[in-house]
Design a protein around this motif. Structure first.
Motif, PDB file in Angstrom:
ATOM      1  N   GLU A 170       0.845  -1.214   0.000  1.00 42.77           N
ATOM      2  CA  GLU A 170       0.000   0.000   0.000  1.00 42.77           C
ATOM      3  C   GLU A 170       0.874   1.254   0.000  1.00 42.77           C
ATOM      4  O   GLU A 170       0.643   2.192  -0.753  1.00 42.77           O
ATOM      5  CB  GLU A 170      -0.919   0.033   1.241  1.00 42.77           C
ATOM      6  CG  GLU A 170      -2.003  -1.035   1.259  1.00 42.77           C
ATOM      7  CD  GLU A 170      -3.011  -0.889   0.119  1.00 42.77           C
ATOM      8  OE1 GLU A 170      -2.924   0.088  -0.645  1.00 42.77           O
ATOM      9  OE2 GLU A 170      -3.868  -1.784  -0.022  1.00 42.77           O
ATOM     10  N   GLU A 171       1.898   1.248   0.849  1.00 44.10           N
ATOM     11  CA  GLU A 171       2.799   2.411   0.935  1.00 44.10           C
ATOM     12  C   GLU A 171       3.471   2.663  -0.405  1.00 44.10           C
ATOM     13  O   GLU A 171       3.580   3.784  -0.878  1.00 44.10           O
ATOM     14  CB  GLU A 171       3.911   2.140   1.945  1.00 44.10           C
ATOM     15  CG  GLU A 171       3.618   2.642   3.336  1.00 44.10           C
ATOM     16  CD  GLU A 171       4.697   2.154   4.298  1.00 44.10           C
ATOM     17  OE1 GLU A 171       5.872   2.018   3.885  1.00 44.10           O
ATOM     18  OE2 GLU A 171       4.336   1.879   5.456  1.00 44.10           O
ATOM     19  N   ARG A 174       2.512   1.827  -3.331  1.00 46.23           N
ATOM     20  CA  ARG A 174       1.556   2.318  -4.323  1.00 46.23           C
ATOM     21  C   ARG A 174       1.431   3.836  -4.243  1.00 46.23           C
ATOM     22  O   ARG A 174       1.280   4.515  -5.246  1.00 46.23           O
ATOM     23  CB  ARG A 174       0.173   1.710  -4.039  1.00 46.23           C
ATOM     24  CG  ARG A 174      -0.242   0.704  -5.050  1.00 46.23           C
ATOM     25  CD  ARG A 174      -1.656   0.215  -4.751  1.00 46.23           C
ATOM     26  NE  ARG A 174      -1.650  -1.160  -4.311  1.00 46.23           N
ATOM     27  CZ  ARG A 174      -1.402  -2.193  -5.117  1.00 46.23           C
ATOM     28  NH1 ARG A 174      -1.147  -1.989  -6.387  1.00 46.23           N
ATOM     29  NH2 ARG A 174      -1.397  -3.428  -4.655  1.00 46.23           N
ATOM     30  N   LYS A 175       1.524   4.347  -2.986  1.00 49.57           N
ATOM     31  CA  LYS A 175       1.357   5.794  -2.790  1.00 49.57           C
ATOM     32  C   LYS A 175       2.636   6.564  -3.111  1.00 49.57           C
ATOM     33  O   LYS A 175       2.614   7.771  -3.285  1.00 49.57           O
ATOM     34  CB  LYS A 175       0.950   6.070  -1.332  1.00 49.57           C
ATOM     35  CG  LYS A 175      -0.458   5.600  -1.020  1.00 49.57           C
ATOM     36  CD  LYS A 175      -0.795   5.930   0.429  1.00 49.57           C
ATOM     37  CE  LYS A 175      -1.920   5.043   0.946  1.00 49.57           C
ATOM     38  NZ  LYS A 175      -1.761   4.634   2.323  1.00 49.57           N
TER      39      LYS A 175
END
Ligand code: HEM
Length: 421
Positions: A213-214, A216-217
């Motif tokens: 998730e990190e 992806r950001k």
């Protein structure tokens, strides 16, 4: 090892043939510890008494080189799916692409090929050498170490952290704890063992999910060259890879790429510590290391493969039924006298080392180039600095009993005055 005829009330010819061709063996494949190298001796005995056996957990185990290779290659019938795909636990921790078969598996392998190519591995060379030397620095002056815990576990796990998930190695101890819980839960109670495995798999998956998730950001230009950052661009059939599939891929790398290297290093260094002539040849002529490493991978193959038949079939003239589970014992097949003369002997001059240590067929090890470099660099760097060492006869150690062979610990000792800082 007791061999008894597998009895059946069913008079049908198929079952009679299976009973005759796959006699029951009480070999214990899972759980508990034993004397170091006892597992290879047991498998050698099993193979000498026949190529196929039915074991108490219900699988048919194949022990010869030819049968292991044949079944691994017949991926249309023998799938490497989880043992019980209907179980939610198994589905939750599916290991892509190992548990995928057919055209989708081919697409995954095409997608991953360049990341695991010899060229990609060559770019890690300096980092691999630096990591090996850093670990050796930690114990060289002491004159002894537990090779399994202080070197063989830490080396591939550090490489996984740094280059696969792109994190600093500060989290190494936590990853090693998860790895141990997933692959070698210490409890003797099967239910407790299962709980430990599931808990660790849940924790590691949650952790990897957060990192995904990190990443992806993170803006593309700020991402690293690690395999999670690169996966942000991956596509199959024009679609980005679903989060769950990526997670299960990293869980597979975690499970397939660490313990295998740890175990192979353990047996390799055990061999060299207890066979001074072979060790001296490596010290005197490091150019033999690639061949020596292959030969040790052959004689001490660690990863035994599981398969499930998805259709009725025939193997070696014997019918097998859809749903039947198999263990393809690479550890036994690579010591098959029919294929390798004097197979139990490690011979660095052996010319044909066409072993199955990395499997065969479409699921053949994706990380074999990385594994080979990790092993060769460990042998090279270690012997430059610690050329003379032995197994400490005063410290007992054991081998774990599982389809994945491995030494639970390996006490090595040396005279610090013979080392090179
Ligand atoms: C000496 C070390 C290693 C050994 C002996 C080994 C052995 C194997 C074997 C026997 C298989 C086939 C499994 C099957 O057919 O079901 C396999 C598959 C695999 N290995 Fe390795 N392995 C090693 C290192 C690595 C490393 C370092 C990585 C990656 C970091 C890796 C990643 C994989 C993956 C992803 C698969 C599944 C491939 C597929 O299903 O298409 N392995 N390995």
């Amino acid at each position: 090892m007791a061999q008894t005829e597998h009895t059946t009330n069913d008079a049908d010819g198929r079952d009679a043939l299976i009973a005759q061709r796959c006699p029951y063996s009480d070999i214990v494949l899972f759980g508990g510890d034993r004397e170091p190298l006892a597992g290879y001796a047991e498998l050698d005995t099993l193979r000498e008494s026949g190529p196929a056996h039915t074991v108490s957990s219900g699988e048919i185990i194949y022990t010869t080189y030819d049968l292991v290779q044949e079944v691994a290659q017949r991926a249309d019938v023998f799938h490497s799916k989880p043992h019980d795909p209907s179980s939610s636990e198994e589905a939750q921790f599916a290991l892509v692409p190992q548990t995928v078969d057919g055209p989708l598996h081919v697409k995954w392998r095409r997608l991953l090929a360049s990341s695991f190519s010899p060229g990609a591995v060559a770019r890690l060379e300096d980092s691999l050498r630096a990591r090996v030397n850093e670990l050796i620095d930690g114990f060289i002056d002491r004159g002894h170490c537990d090779f399994t815990h202080e070197f063989a576990l830490r080396f591939p796990t550090a490489i996984f952290l740094q280059h696969i998930i792109g994190l600093p190695v500060e989290n190494l101890d936590q990853f090693i704890a998860w790895e141990t819980d997933i692959l070698h839960p210490r409890s003797t109670d099967p239910a407790e063992q299962r709980q430990t495995v599931i808990r660790a798999q849940t924790e590691v998956t949650a952790y990897l999910s957060e990192i995904l998730e990190e990443r992806r950001k993170t803006p593309t230009e700020e991402r690293g060259t690690d395999l999670i950052s690169r996966a942000m661009e991956w596509q199959i059939d024009g679609e980005p890879i679903p989060h769950e599939d990526l997670l299960s891929f990293y869980l597979l790398l975690f499970e397939a790429g660490l313990d295998t290297v740890t175990a192979s290093l353990g047996y390799g260094f055990h061999h060299l510590a207890s066979h001074p002539a072979d060790r001296e040849r490596i010290v005197a002529d490091p150019a033999i290391i690639p061949n020596a490493a292959e030969e040790m991978l052959r004689a001490y193959s660690v990863a035994n493969i599981t398969r499930t038949a998805v259709a009725d079939a025939e193997v070696d003239g014997c019918p097998v039924k859809k749903g039947q589970r198999f263990i393809l014992s690479v550890s036994a097949g690579n010591r098959d006298e029919q294929h390798f003369p004097d197979a139990a002997t490690v011979d660095f001059d052996r010319s044909d080392i066409s072993h199955l240590a990395f499997g065969a067929g479409p699921h053949r090890c994706l990380g074999s180039h990385l594994a080979r470099r990790e092993l060769a660099i460990a042998y090279e760097e270690w012997h430059k600095r610690i050329p003379v060492y032995e197994v400490d006869p005063d410290i007992p150690f054991t081998e774990n009993r599982s389809t994945m062979m491995g030494l639970n610990s390996l006490p090595l000792k040396w005279d610090p005055s013979t080392t090179r800082k």
